[in-house]
Scaffold this motif. Structure first.
Motif, PDB file in Angstrom:
ATOM      1  N   PHE A  25       0.951  -1.158  -0.102  1.00 38.99           N
ATOM      2  CA  PHE A  25      -0.065   0.033  -0.241  1.00 38.99           C
ATOM      3  C   PHE A  25       0.844   1.188   0.023  1.00 38.99           C
ATOM      4  O   PHE A  25       0.566   2.196  -0.735  1.00 38.99           O
ATOM      5  N   LEU A  29      -0.292   2.947  -3.127  1.00 34.22           N
ATOM      6  CA  LEU A  29      -1.343   3.932  -2.743  1.00 34.22           C
ATOM      7  C   LEU A  29      -2.696   3.781  -3.274  1.00 34.22           C
ATOM      8  O   LEU A  29      -3.372   4.588  -3.432  1.00 34.22           O
ATOM      9  N   GLN A  30      -3.015   2.449  -3.696  1.00 30.30           N
ATOM     10  CA  GLN A  30      -4.184   2.088  -4.484  1.00 30.30           C
ATOM     11  C   GLN A  30      -5.204   1.816  -3.411  1.00 30.30           C
ATOM     12  O   GLN A  30      -4.671   0.980  -2.255  1.00 30.30           O
ATOM     13  N   ASN A  31      -6.468   1.976  -3.641  1.00 24.65           N
ATOM     14  CA  ASN A  31      -7.430   1.785  -2.622  1.00 24.65           C
ATOM     15  C   ASN A  31      -7.514  -0.064  -2.434  1.00 24.65           C
ATOM     16  O   ASN A  31      -7.754  -0.512  -1.229  1.00 24.65           O
ATOM     17  N   GLU A  32      -7.076  -0.565  -3.528  1.00 21.61           N
ATOM     18  CA  GLU A  32      -7.395  -2.203  -3.504  1.00 21.61           C
ATOM     19  C   GLU A  32      -6.277  -2.627  -2.453  1.00 21.61           C
ATOM     20  O   GLU A  32      -6.750  -3.679  -1.665  1.00 21.61           O
ATOM     21  N   ASP A  33      -5.211  -1.969  -2.592  1.00 19.04           N
ATOM     22  CA  ASP A  33      -4.074  -2.523  -1.436  1.00 19.04           C
ATOM     23  C   ASP A  33      -4.411  -2.106  -0.135  1.00 19.04           C
ATOM     24  O   ASP A  33      -4.059  -2.847   0.680  1.00 19.04           O
ATOM     25  N   LYS A  34      -4.892  -1.092   0.059  1.00 18.73           N
ATOM     26  CA  LYS A  34      -5.465  -0.590   1.501  1.00 18.73           C
ATOM     27  C   LYS A  34      -6.435  -1.856   1.793  1.00 18.73           C
ATOM     28  O   LYS A  34      -6.385  -2.192   2.857  1.00 18.73           O
ATOM     29  N   LEU A  35      -7.423  -2.019   1.067  1.00 16.20           N
ATOM     30  CA  LEU A  35      -8.278  -3.224   1.579  1.00 16.20           C
ATOM     31  C   LEU A  35      -7.752  -4.404   1.751  1.00 16.20           C
ATOM     32  O   LEU A  35      -8.194  -5.209   2.657  1.00 16.20           O
ATOM     33  N   CYS A  69      -2.380   3.491   7.130  1.00 18.80           N
ATOM     34  CA  CYS A  69      -2.955   3.973   6.008  1.00 18.80           C
ATOM     35  C   CYS A  69      -3.049   5.569   5.936  1.00 18.80           C
ATOM     36  O   CYS A  69      -2.638   6.364   5.166  1.00 18.80           O
ATOM     37  N   GLN A  70      -3.526   6.136   7.175  1.00 13.02           N
ATOM     38  CA  GLN A  70      -3.882   7.559   7.253  1.00 13.02           C
ATOM     39  C   GLN A  70      -2.369   8.410   7.393  1.00 13.02           C
ATOM     40  O   GLN A  70      -2.342   9.281   6.614  1.00 13.02           O
ATOM     41  N   ILE A  73      -0.837   8.439   3.740  1.00  8.13           N
ATOM     42  CA  ILE A  73      -1.494   9.259   2.691  1.00  8.13           C
ATOM     43  C   ILE A  73      -1.449  10.531   3.070  1.00  8.13           C
ATOM     44  O   ILE A  73      -1.442  11.633   2.440  1.00  8.13           O
TER      45      ILE A  73
END
Length: 155
Positions: A25, A29-35, A69-70, A73
Motif C-alpha cells: 500500500f 497508494l491504491q485503494n485495493e491494496d488498502k483493502l 494508511c492515514q 496518505i
C-alpha cells in the motif's frame, strides 16, 4: 545462511503478509491494496486471541493498519512521522524495514556504531610521584606490637 535471513524465516506467515501488505500500500497508494491490508489485519485480529468472548475487543492490527494508511496518505507532520517510526520499529526484517522507510520517505534513525577502542597502555602509574611503599618497618613504627615482643622474647 546470514543471521538476517534467519530472522525473517521466524516470522509467522500471517504477520509477514500484513507487513508486506503495508509495504505494498505504501508503494502503490491504491485503494485495493488498502483493502487487502485491512483484510489481513482483520484476519490477524480474529485469530489473535484464544478467548472467543474477547475476539471483538482485540483490534490491534485493524487500528494499527488504519493509522498506518492515514499516515502514509497524510501530509508530513510530527504525528505522521511518529506513527511511521513506530511501525518501522515493529518490522524485524531489515530489508523490509528499509523498503518501507523508502516507500514512505521517512529517514531511519542512524544506529551508532561503537568507536574502535585504542589499545590500553600500561600508564596506570604515569605521572605519580615516587614515594615509599608504605610498608611498616621497625624504623617507621617505633612501638613494638604484641606479637613482635613474643617473637623477640622466644628467640
Amino acid at each position: 545462511m546470514p543471521a538476517k535471513a534467519l530472522e525473517e524465516d521466524n516470522l509467522p506467515i500471517a504477520l509477514r503478509s500484513w507487513l508486506l501488505a503495508s509495504l505494498r500500500f505504501a508503494v502503490t497508494l491504491q485503494n485495493e491494496d488498502k483493502l487487502v491490508l485491512l483484510a489481513v489485519a482483520a484476519e490477524l485480529d480474529k485469530h489473535g486471541i484464544a478467548y472467543p468472548h474477547l475476539d471483538r475487543c482485540f483490534n490491534f492490527f485493524q487500528r494499527t493498519s488504519v493509522g498506518i494508511c492515514q499516515a502514509i496518505i497524510g501530509e508530513p507532520d510530527e504525528r505522521r512521522t511518529c506513527l511511521l517510526h513506530q511501525h518501522l520499529a515493529r518490522i524485524p526484517d531489515e530489508r523490509l524495514r528499509l523498503a518501507f522507510a523508502a516507500a514512505v520517505q521517512v529517514s531511519l534513525p542512524i544506529e551508532k556504531t561503537a568507536k574502535p577502542r585504542k589499545p590500553k597502555k600500561n600508564n596506570l602509574w604515569k605521572g605519580l610521584s615516587s614515594r615509599p611503599t608504605g610498608r611498616i618497618t621497625e624504623q617507621s613504627y617505633p612501638m613494638k606490637l604484641p606479637h613482635q615482643e613474643k617473637m623477640r622474647g622466644a628467640g
